[in-house]
Design a protein around this motif. Structure first.
Motif, short mmCIF file in Angstrom:
data_model
loop_
_atom_site.label_atom_id
_atom_site.label_comp_id
_atom_site.label_asym_id
_atom_site.label_seq_id
_atom_site.Cartn_x
_atom_site.Cartn_y
_atom_site.Cartn_z
N THR A 7 0.00 -2.14 4.36
CA THR A 7 0.24 -3.53 4.02
C THR A 7 -0.27 -4.43 5.13
O THR A 7 -0.06 -4.14 6.31
CB THR A 7 1.74 -3.83 3.81
OG1 THR A 7 2.29 -2.89 2.89
CG2 THR A 7 1.97 -5.23 3.27
N VAL A 8 -0.94 -5.50 4.75
CA VAL A 8 -1.40 -6.50 5.71
C VAL A 8 -0.53 -7.74 5.56
O VAL A 8 -0.41 -8.30 4.47
CB VAL A 8 -2.87 -6.88 5.47
CG1 VAL A 8 -3.27 -8.05 6.35
CG2 VAL A 8 -3.77 -5.69 5.75
N GLN A 11 -1.98 -4.72 -0.42
CA GLN A 11 -0.97 -3.68 -0.26
C GLN A 11 -1.33 -2.43 -1.04
O GLN A 11 -1.85 -2.50 -2.16
CB GLN A 11 0.38 -4.22 -0.75
CG GLN A 11 1.56 -3.30 -0.50
CD GLN A 11 2.87 -4.04 -0.66
OE1 GLN A 11 2.90 -5.24 -0.86
NE2 GLN A 11 3.97 -3.32 -0.57
N VAL A 46 -6.28 -3.32 5.60
CA VAL A 46 -5.52 -2.40 4.77
C VAL A 46 -6.40 -1.20 4.40
O VAL A 46 -7.59 -1.35 4.12
CB VAL A 46 -4.99 -3.11 3.51
CG1 VAL A 46 -6.12 -3.54 2.60
CG2 VAL A 46 -4.01 -2.23 2.75
N PHE A 55 0.75 -5.27 10.70
CA PHE A 55 0.43 -4.25 9.70
C PHE A 55 1.57 -3.25 9.57
O PHE A 55 2.12 -2.80 10.58
CB PHE A 55 -0.84 -3.49 10.10
CG PHE A 55 -2.02 -4.36 10.37
CD1 PHE A 55 -2.63 -5.07 9.34
CD2 PHE A 55 -2.55 -4.48 11.64
CE1 PHE A 55 -3.72 -5.88 9.58
CE2 PHE A 55 -3.64 -5.28 11.90
CZ PHE A 55 -4.23 -5.99 10.86
#
Length: 358
Positions: free
Chosen positions: A51-52, A245, A76, A57
């Protein structure tokens, strides 16, 4: 993998949360294993960016769920060797593929979209959203990245002539599969099964409202990913996904859901454009002059193909536009990189000379 990382743990061992996942389930394979030795695996275990978020992160590994500070060179899907003491210093492994674009605005920067994607599903609807030029752009981006592009047409149940949309999509490239389906039914799992094998990472790219999150929901067998109805006035959807994500879905594949992109500017994508327009590239070899601009030059095989009806003039115009855009953006990025390198050199030189002036 769908949990909000804002509530996630930090990067140290005592903060990490053990979760039941293996590296293979996260997409680990020989390409990445060849870059790491046994000692490194122990000292800095591999984790994948799932996930960013603006604040950092979220990464996962075997028995590890942690948070890594934000870095411009990480996106990601990346694999990192997690430095438990200094997470920001974690080493990024070489990528099998990298999706990137020129960032929107006048910043002249490259924006990383996702890394280590095996297949990119380029999603568009069988309605006013359908746009050949946009499809060619996405396919060129995907070819350049090193991933496999597949065009997915949604909302076939609402189209009066779905076959026409399929035929048009197939004209983008002979190397790209085209799949038409109803994203809300049981079709996605069956129609996309060929590419969604265990350990494979797939991504959905396309405009807002074309069904990317609905397709992810269909593969995951859940409605956890928010979706919104399309605006009737212009067949466009509202933004539903707000971050990039990865999701692990039944069957073993990993799915990347991304926000819709309003602007997709190509840069450093010459080979990807050539792959999409292989038919035109092949014609250019028959031109009389090596530096033929394919305009009014005598002996131009490209213009001859247009005149004989073997090449659509509109397709030729789109090829020119993408080539010119890529050349302009690539030059701008190279100029920016040169300026950054020159500035860095000045800073390093000033740092070296500073003690002497005291």
């Amino acid at each position: 993998m769908g949990r909000d990382p804002e509530g996630g743990p930090g990067g140290h061992d005592d903060d990490a949360k053990a979760i039941p996942v293996t590296l293979q389930q996260l997409g680990w394979g020989p390409f990445f294993a060849a870059q790491v030795d046994v000692d490194e695996m122990v000292a800095t275990p591999p984790v994948r960016v799932v996930t960013v978020h603006r604040s950092g992160f979220q990464v996962l590994g075997e028995g590890i769920e942690a948070k890594v500070p934000p870095r411009a060179d990480v996106t990601v899907g990346d694999w990192l060797l997690l430095d438990r003491d200094t997470p920001a210093a974690s080493r990024t492994l070489e990528r099998s593929s990298l999706l990137k674009r020129r960032a929107p605005g006048h910043d002249r920067q490259v924006q990383l979209i996702a890394a280590n994607i095996d297949t990119v599903f380029i999603v568009t609807s069988c309605n006013e959203d359908f746009n050949i030029a946009r499809l060619e752009r996405y396919v060129a981006l995907t070819f350049e990245s090193g991933a496999e592009p597949v065009i997915v047409l949604t909302k076939t149940d609402l189209a009066t002539d779905a076959a026409g949309f399929v035929e048009a999509a197939r004209g983008v490239s002979d190397r790209v599969a085209v799949v038409a389906l109803d994203a809300r039914a049981e079709e996605p799992g069956k129609a996309l099964a060929e590419w969604c094998r265990p350990g494979r990472t797939v991504a959905f790219l396309g405009s807002s409202g074309v069904g990317k999150s609905t397709l992810t929901n269909a593969l995951a067998g859940t409605e956890d990913i928010a979706t919104q109805a399309v605006r009737e006035a212009d067949a466009r959807g509202r933004h539903t996904t707000t971050r990039r994500q990865l999701y692990m879905v039944p069957g073993g594949s990993i799915v990347l859901d991304t926000p819709g992109m309003r602007e997709l500017q190509l840069a450093d994508a010459a080979s990807g454009i050539a792959d999409v327009f292989e038919d035109i590239e092949a014609l250019t070899t028959g031109c009389r002059f090596r530096d033929c601009a394919h305009d009014t030059e005598p002996g131009c095989a490209v213009q001859q193909a247009v005149a004989e009806g073997r090449l659509d003039a509109a397709r030729l115009a789109r090829w020119r536009k993408l080539q010119e855009e890529d050349a302009h953006n690539s030059l701008s990025l190279n100029q920016r990189r040169s300026k950054d390198r020159a500035f860095g050199k000045v800073v390093r030189q000033a740092t070296k000379e500073k003690p002497r002036n005291r």
